[in-house]
Design a protein around this motif. Structure first.
Motif, PDB file in Angstrom:
ATOM      1  N   ALA A 192      38.761  32.714  26.896  1.00 58.50           N
ATOM      2  CA  ALA A 192      39.310  32.241  25.630  1.00 58.50           C
ATOM      3  C   ALA A 192      38.342  31.336  24.883  1.00 58.50           C
ATOM      4  O   ALA A 192      38.502  31.120  23.685  1.00 58.50           O
ATOM      5  CB  ALA A 192      40.631  31.502  25.875  1.00 58.50           C
ATOM      6  N   VAL A 193      37.359  30.798  25.590  1.00 56.14           N
ATOM      7  CA  VAL A 193      36.335  29.931  24.991  1.00 56.14           C
ATOM      8  C   VAL A 193      34.978  30.403  25.506  1.00 56.14           C
ATOM      9  O   VAL A 193      34.905  31.068  26.538  1.00 56.14           O
ATOM     10  CB  VAL A 193      36.553  28.435  25.349  1.00 56.14           C
ATOM     11  N   PRO A 194      33.891  30.058  24.810  1.00 53.49           N
ATOM     12  CA  PRO A 194      32.571  30.402  25.349  1.00 53.49           C
ATOM     13  C   PRO A 194      32.396  29.812  26.750  1.00 53.49           C
ATOM     14  O   PRO A 194      32.865  28.702  27.040  1.00 53.49           O
ATOM     15  CB  PRO A 194      31.605  29.748  24.352  1.00 53.49           C
ATOM     16  N   LEU A 195      31.734  30.556  27.628  1.00 52.04           N
ATOM     17  CA  LEU A 195      31.597  30.105  29.011  1.00 52.04           C
ATOM     18  C   LEU A 195      30.846  28.790  29.146  1.00 52.04           C
ATOM     19  O   LEU A 195      31.103  28.027  30.079  1.00 52.04           O
ATOM     20  CB  LEU A 195      30.968  31.195  29.874  1.00 52.04           C
ATOM     21  N   ALA A 196      29.964  28.484  28.226  1.00 50.78           N
ATOM     22  CA  ALA A 196      29.297  27.173  28.266  1.00 50.78           C
ATOM     23  C   ALA A 196      30.335  26.058  28.133  1.00 50.78           C
ATOM     24  O   ALA A 196      30.265  25.038  28.837  1.00 50.78           O
ATOM     25  CB  ALA A 196      28.254  27.068  27.158  1.00 50.78           C
ATOM     26  N   GLN A 197      31.313  26.248  27.261  1.00 48.96           N
ATOM     27  CA  GLN A 197      32.389  25.261  27.108  1.00 48.96           C
ATOM     28  C   GLN A 197      33.311  25.278  28.325  1.00 48.96           C
ATOM     29  O   GLN A 197      33.762  24.229  28.795  1.00 48.96           O
ATOM     30  CB  GLN A 197      33.197  25.545  25.849  1.00 48.96           C
TER      31      GLN A 197
END
Length: 152
Positions: free
Chosen positions: A106-111
């Motif tokens: 649901a969010v970029p994997l970095a986040q």
């Protein structure tokens, strides 16, 4: 069925505590092996759940020491660069497994990795203060929301 993809407890010790939210060398090997065994979204969430880590008394002490260490070294560029590198490495590994399992975070994997580290560290500290805290339930709900089934 490929079996439960559980992260096994390790008895290896290191001379320095792991950085908050990141695995140490032995922990990294265990995490990668568990991710490799995950055969479904549910198993991936189980692997990423910090409940077993938090339940280990030694790991809880390391979480407290790690939080104190981070406060003491806050703002040092070398520490931040190292943490970013580790987070990028973890994000790349998670990306590989999310793609393999058909999961769209649901969010970029970095986040996700930053939030996952903060979640695990925060729950470890909360569990140290209140052992009755439902770490597994809280973590599974948050991780599950960030790795939704319907986005797969």
């Amino acid at each position: 069925m490929r079996g439960r993809a559980r992260v096994e407890q390790t008895t290896e010790s290191t001379s320095t505590p792991p950085r908050s939210g990141t695995p140490g060398p032995a922990g990294w090997t265990v995490l990668c092996a568990a991710l490799d065994r995950a055969g479904s979204r549910a198993e991936l969430i189980d692997v990423l759940n910090p409940a077993r880590f938090v339940a280990d008394e030694t790991a809880t002490r390391w979480a407290v020491v790690s939080a104190e260490h981070l406060a003491a070294v806050a703002g040092r560029s070398g520490i931040a660069a190292t943490q970013r590198h580790v987070d990028e490495t973890v994000a790349a590994e998670l990306d590989r497994h999310c793609r393999r399992l058909g999961i769209r975070p649901a969010v970029p994997l970095a986040q996700f990795v930053v939030a996952w580290g903060a979640l695990g560290g925060g729950l470890a500290l909360l569990h140290a203060a209140d052992p009755a805290t439902d770490v597994s339930g809280a973590a599974a709900g948050v991780i599950g929301a960030l790795l939704p089934a319907d986005a797969a």
